[in-house]
Design an enzyme around this catalytic site. Structure first.
Site, PDB file in Angstrom:
ATOM      1  N   LYS A  15      -1.090  20.718  43.191  1.00 27.82           N
ATOM      2  CA  LYS A  15      -0.461  20.523  41.878  1.00 27.82           C
ATOM      3  C   LYS A  15      -1.423  19.821  40.922  1.00 27.82           C
ATOM      4  O   LYS A  15      -1.645  20.268  39.797  1.00 27.82           O
ATOM      5  CB  LYS A  15       0.833  19.698  42.007  1.00 27.82           C
ATOM      6  CG  LYS A  15       1.869  20.317  42.941  1.00 27.82           C
ATOM      7  CD  LYS A  15       3.133  19.470  43.056  1.00 27.82           C
ATOM      8  CE  LYS A  15       2.946  18.116  43.688  1.00 27.82           C
ATOM      9  NZ  LYS A  15       2.557  18.145  45.122  1.00 27.82           N
ATOM     10  N   ARG A  90      11.676  15.668  41.556  1.00 24.49           N
ATOM     11  CA  ARG A  90      11.573  15.796  43.009  1.00 24.49           C
ATOM     12  C   ARG A  90      12.922  15.695  43.688  1.00 24.49           C
ATOM     13  O   ARG A  90      12.993  15.766  44.918  1.00 24.49           O
ATOM     14  CB  ARG A  90      10.732  14.634  43.510  1.00 24.49           C
ATOM     15  CG  ARG A  90       9.342  14.996  43.984  1.00 24.49           C
ATOM     16  CD  ARG A  90       8.670  13.666  44.261  1.00 24.49           C
ATOM     17  NE  ARG A  90       7.611  13.676  45.178  1.00 24.49           N
ATOM     18  CZ  ARG A  90       6.321  13.722  44.841  1.00 24.49           C
ATOM     19  NH1 ARG A  90       5.954  13.893  43.595  1.00 24.49           N
ATOM     20  NH2 ARG A  90       5.413  13.624  45.755  1.00 24.49           N
ATOM     21  N   ARG A 129      -9.059  15.190  51.529  1.00 31.11           N
ATOM     22  CA  ARG A 129      -9.086  14.858  50.100  1.00 31.11           C
ATOM     23  C   ARG A 129      -9.752  13.498  49.863  1.00 31.11           C
ATOM     24  O   ARG A 129      -9.449  12.518  50.523  1.00 31.11           O
ATOM     25  CB  ARG A 129      -7.656  14.817  49.542  1.00 31.11           C
ATOM     26  CG  ARG A 129      -7.618  14.277  48.103  1.00 31.11           C
ATOM     27  CD  ARG A 129      -6.306  14.493  47.420  1.00 31.11           C
ATOM     28  NE  ARG A 129      -5.205  13.809  48.088  1.00 31.11           N
ATOM     29  CZ  ARG A 129      -3.942  13.955  47.753  1.00 31.11           C
ATOM     30  NH1 ARG A 129      -3.610  14.776  46.781  1.00 31.11           N
ATOM     31  NH2 ARG A 129      -3.005  13.310  48.398  1.00 31.11           N
ATOM     32  N   ARG A 162      -6.748   8.234  49.592  1.00 29.25           N
ATOM     33  CA  ARG A 162      -5.482   7.590  49.252  1.00 29.25           C
ATOM     34  C   ARG A 162      -4.861   6.962  50.495  1.00 29.25           C
ATOM     35  O   ARG A 162      -4.868   7.569  51.556  1.00 29.25           O
ATOM     36  CB  ARG A 162      -4.522   8.622  48.641  1.00 29.25           C
ATOM     37  CG  ARG A 162      -4.662   8.713  47.125  1.00 29.25           C
ATOM     38  CD  ARG A 162      -3.903   9.849  46.497  1.00 29.25           C
ATOM     39  NE  ARG A 162      -2.552  10.041  46.987  1.00 29.25           N
ATOM     40  CZ  ARG A 162      -1.730  10.992  46.551  1.00 29.25           C
ATOM     41  NH1 ARG A 162      -2.144  11.828  45.597  1.00 29.25           N
ATOM     42  NH2 ARG A 162      -0.531  11.123  47.042  1.00 29.25           N
ATOM     43  N   ARG A 173       5.649  12.554  54.330  1.00 27.43           N
ATOM     44  CA  ARG A 173       5.798  13.113  52.973  1.00 27.43           C
ATOM     45  C   ARG A 173       6.243  14.564  53.027  1.00 27.43           C
ATOM     46  O   ARG A 173       7.052  15.008  52.210  1.00 27.43           O
ATOM     47  CB  ARG A 173       4.479  12.977  52.203  1.00 27.43           C
ATOM     48  CG  ARG A 173       4.287  11.570  51.624  1.00 27.43           C
ATOM     49  CD  ARG A 173       2.832  11.226  51.409  1.00 27.43           C
ATOM     50  NE  ARG A 173       2.142  12.112  50.507  1.00 27.43           N
ATOM     51  CZ  ARG A 173       0.827  12.338  50.548  1.00 27.43           C
ATOM     52  NH1 ARG A 173       0.077  11.723  51.445  1.00 27.43           N
ATOM     53  NH2 ARG A 173       0.266  13.149  49.690  1.00 27.43           N
TER      54      ARG A 173
HETATM   55  P1  AP5 Z   1      -4.077  18.081  45.098  1.00 28.76           P
HETATM   56  O1  AP5 Z   1      -4.298  18.873  43.861  1.00 28.76           O
HETATM   57  O2  AP5 Z   1      -4.448  16.651  45.099  1.00 28.76           O
HETATM   58  O3  AP5 Z   1      -2.583  18.309  45.654  1.00 28.76           O
HETATM   59  P2  AP5 Z   1      -1.187  17.781  45.095  1.00 28.76           P
HETATM   60  O4  AP5 Z   1      -0.225  18.905  45.199  1.00 28.76           O
HETATM   61  O5  AP5 Z   1      -1.353  17.128  43.781  1.00 28.76           O
HETATM   62  O6  AP5 Z   1      -0.860  16.744  46.269  1.00 28.76           O
HETATM   63  P3  AP5 Z   1      -0.362  15.215  46.210  1.00 28.76           P
HETATM   64  O7  AP5 Z   1      -0.690  14.614  47.548  1.00 28.76           O
HETATM   65  O8  AP5 Z   1      -0.842  14.530  44.996  1.00 28.76           O
HETATM   66  O9  AP5 Z   1       1.150  15.432  46.163  1.00 28.76           O
HETATM   67  P4  AP5 Z   1       2.214  14.415  46.527  1.00 28.76           P
HETATM   68  O10 AP5 Z   1       3.377  15.097  46.002  1.00 28.76           O
HETATM   69  O11 AP5 Z   1       2.271  14.053  47.978  1.00 28.76           O
HETATM   70  O12 AP5 Z   1       1.715  13.056  45.858  1.00 28.76           O
HETATM   71  P5  AP5 Z   1       2.121  12.342  44.506  1.00 28.76           P
HETATM   72  O13 AP5 Z   1       0.941  11.654  43.999  1.00 28.76           O
HETATM   73  O14 AP5 Z   1       2.841  13.260  43.616  1.00 28.76           O
HETATM   74  O15 AP5 Z   1      -4.889  18.862  46.276  1.00 28.76           O
HETATM   75  C1  AP5 Z   1      -4.917  18.365  47.596  1.00 28.76           C
HETATM   76  C2  AP5 Z   1      -6.295  18.631  48.196  1.00 28.76           C
HETATM   77  O16 AP5 Z   1      -6.481  20.033  48.367  1.00 28.76           O
HETATM   78  C3  AP5 Z   1      -7.469  18.179  47.330  1.00 28.76           C
HETATM   79  O17 AP5 Z   1      -8.493  17.713  48.151  1.00 28.76           O
HETATM   80  C4  AP5 Z   1      -7.906  19.462  46.586  1.00 28.76           C
HETATM   81  O18 AP5 Z   1      -9.285  19.441  46.253  1.00 28.76           O
HETATM   82  C5  AP5 Z   1      -7.591  20.525  47.629  1.00 28.76           C
HETATM   83  N1  AP5 Z   1      -7.151  21.809  47.058  1.00 28.76           N
HETATM   84  C6  AP5 Z   1      -6.279  21.989  46.036  1.00 28.76           C
HETATM   85  N2  AP5 Z   1      -6.046  23.296  45.836  1.00 28.76           N
HETATM   86  C7  AP5 Z   1      -6.774  23.973  46.762  1.00 28.76           C
HETATM   87  C8  AP5 Z   1      -6.936  25.367  47.055  1.00 28.76           C
HETATM   88  N3  AP5 Z   1      -6.297  26.324  46.361  1.00 28.76           N
HETATM   89  N4  AP5 Z   1      -7.774  25.714  48.076  1.00 28.76           N
HETATM   90  C9  AP5 Z   1      -8.417  24.741  48.810  1.00 28.76           C
HETATM   91  N5  AP5 Z   1      -8.306  23.411  48.561  1.00 28.76           N
HETATM   92  C10 AP5 Z   1      -7.479  23.031  47.552  1.00 28.76           C
HETATM   93  O19 AP5 Z   1       3.174  11.278  45.047  1.00 28.76           O
HETATM   94  C11 AP5 Z   1       2.770  10.206  45.854  1.00 28.76           C
HETATM   95  C12 AP5 Z   1       3.963   9.296  46.140  1.00 28.76           C
HETATM   96  O20 AP5 Z   1       4.460   8.729  44.915  1.00 28.76           O
HETATM   97  C13 AP5 Z   1       5.187   9.968  46.769  1.00 28.76           C
HETATM   98  O21 AP5 Z   1       5.073  10.046  48.179  1.00 28.76           O
HETATM   99  C14 AP5 Z   1       6.307   9.034  46.324  1.00 28.76           C
HETATM  100  O22 AP5 Z   1       6.331   7.862  47.093  1.00 28.76           O
HETATM  101  C15 AP5 Z   1       5.875   8.645  44.919  1.00 28.76           C
HETATM  102  N6  AP5 Z   1       6.405   9.587  43.898  1.00 28.76           N
HETATM  103  C16 AP5 Z   1       5.658  10.389  43.077  1.00 28.76           C
HETATM  104  N7  AP5 Z   1       6.463  11.120  42.276  1.00 28.76           N
HETATM  105  C17 AP5 Z   1       7.733  10.770  42.587  1.00 28.76           C
HETATM  106  C18 AP5 Z   1       9.009  11.199  42.107  1.00 28.76           C
HETATM  107  N8  AP5 Z   1       9.134  12.145  41.145  1.00 28.76           N
HETATM  108  N9  AP5 Z   1      10.109  10.625  42.657  1.00 28.76           N
HETATM  109  C19 AP5 Z   1      10.014   9.683  43.614  1.00 28.76           C
HETATM  110  N10 AP5 Z   1       8.850   9.243  44.119  1.00 28.76           N
HETATM  111  C20 AP5 Z   1       7.696   9.794  43.610  1.00 28.76           C
HETATM  112 MG    MG Z   2      -1.103  15.133  43.040  1.00 33.58          MG
END
Ligand code: AP5
Ligand code: MG
Ligand code: ZN
Length: 215
Positions: A15, A90, A129, A162, A173
């Site tokens: 994402k 979410r 990552r 992270r 997660r």
């Molecule tokens: P990346 O682009 O970083 O993936 P992402 O989908 O953004 O993954 P996240 O881990 O950020 O998602 P998340 O939902 O767990 O975390 P968030 O920060 O939102 O890509 C991942 C890796 O793959 C990278 O190394 C990239 O280079 C590689 N890659 C990407 N695309 C690729 C492809 N096509 N081919 C090959 N490699 C690829 O949330 C973290 C925490 O915050 C949650 O656990 C929760 O505690 C809290 N939180 C956040 N939002 C909320 C909410 N709305 N409500 C409640 N709690 C929340």
């Molecule tokens: Mg992200």
């Protein structure tokens, strides 16, 4: 008219990676709730401390906290032309709150870009990552390595993993996503707003599908 889009999908599906690639051409703000929580943590705010206690366990931060933060963020001027939401909503409660917030502004979510990939792919991506401490740029040891190990190509900052990218929290997660977030797929599909995108493709191919879905 302001454009509101959602990047939706499991942890590690890409994402944030896709948001970085399309947000400038769309000329809309990028609101990633995970990034906002991490920014609060860095600045040692009360919200950051509270969020950390959930993030460290891979649990969702409570809806009222998350919704309040998004409401405040939407008051900033850069959201006038629209927003690309990433990692929000979410839960069904968050989705309903967002519909309400946008309708107050005379807008609505145009498309939900649902990027999907199997759990094995997600775990592999999360495990490899590395993120820049300074500018937040995201790398991957397999698919997007930095030019110099441990150093950001963009700003020269130090790369780190992270704290929620350890195997136990990654698994948690993914479980939380399946239980609390995946039900939204049907919610958006019923409203005819869902576009399904194969996240297993190379980064550029996914971007092409995202662009096509946005139209
Ligand atoms: P990346 O682009 O970083 O993936 P992402 O989908 O953004 O993954 P996240 O881990 O950020 O998602 P998340 O939902 O767990 O975390 P968030 O920060 O939102 O890509 C991942 C890796 O793959 C990278 O190394 C990239 O280079 C590689 N890659 C990407 N695309 C690729 C492809 N096509 N081919 C090959 N490699 C690829 O949330 C973290 C925490 O915050 C949650 O656990 C929760 O505690 C809290 N939180 C956040 N939002 C909320 C909410 N709305 N409500 C409640 N709690 C929340
Ligand atoms: Mg992200
Ligand atoms: Zn950097």
């Amino acid at each position: 008219m302001a454009k509101y889009l959602v990047l939706f999908g499991p942890p590690g599906v890409g994402k944030g990676t896709q948001a970085e690639r399309v947000k400038d051409e769309l000329q809309i703000a990028h609101i990633a709730t995970g990034d906002l929580f991490r920014d609060n943590l860095k600045r040692e705010t009360e919200l950051g401390q509270l969020a950390k206690s959930y993030m460290d366990r891979g649990a969702l931060v409570p809806d009222e906290v998350t919704i309040g933060m998004v409401r405040a963020r939407l008051e900033e001027a850069d959201t006038q032309n629209g927003v690309l939401f990433d990692g929000f909503p979410r839960t069904v409660a968050q989705a309903e709150a967002l519909d309400q917030l946008l309708s107050e502004r005379g807008g609505r979510i145009e498309k939900v870009l649902f990027i999907h990939a199997p759990d094995s792919v997600l775990l592999d991506r999360l495990g490899n990552r590395w993120t820049c401490k300074k500018c937040g740029a995201v790398y991957n040891l397999n698919s997007k390595p930095p030019q110099v190990t441990g150093v950001c190509d963009v700003c020269g900052g130090e790369l780190y993993q992270r704290p929620d990218d350890n195997l136990e929290t990654q698994r948690k997660r993914i479980e939380v996503y399946a239980a609390q977030t995946a039900p939204l797929i049907e919610y958006f599909d019923r409203q005819g707003r869902l576009a399904r995108i194969d996240g297993q493709q190379p980064i550029e191919k996914v971007t092409a599908d995202v662009r096509a879905a946005i139209g």
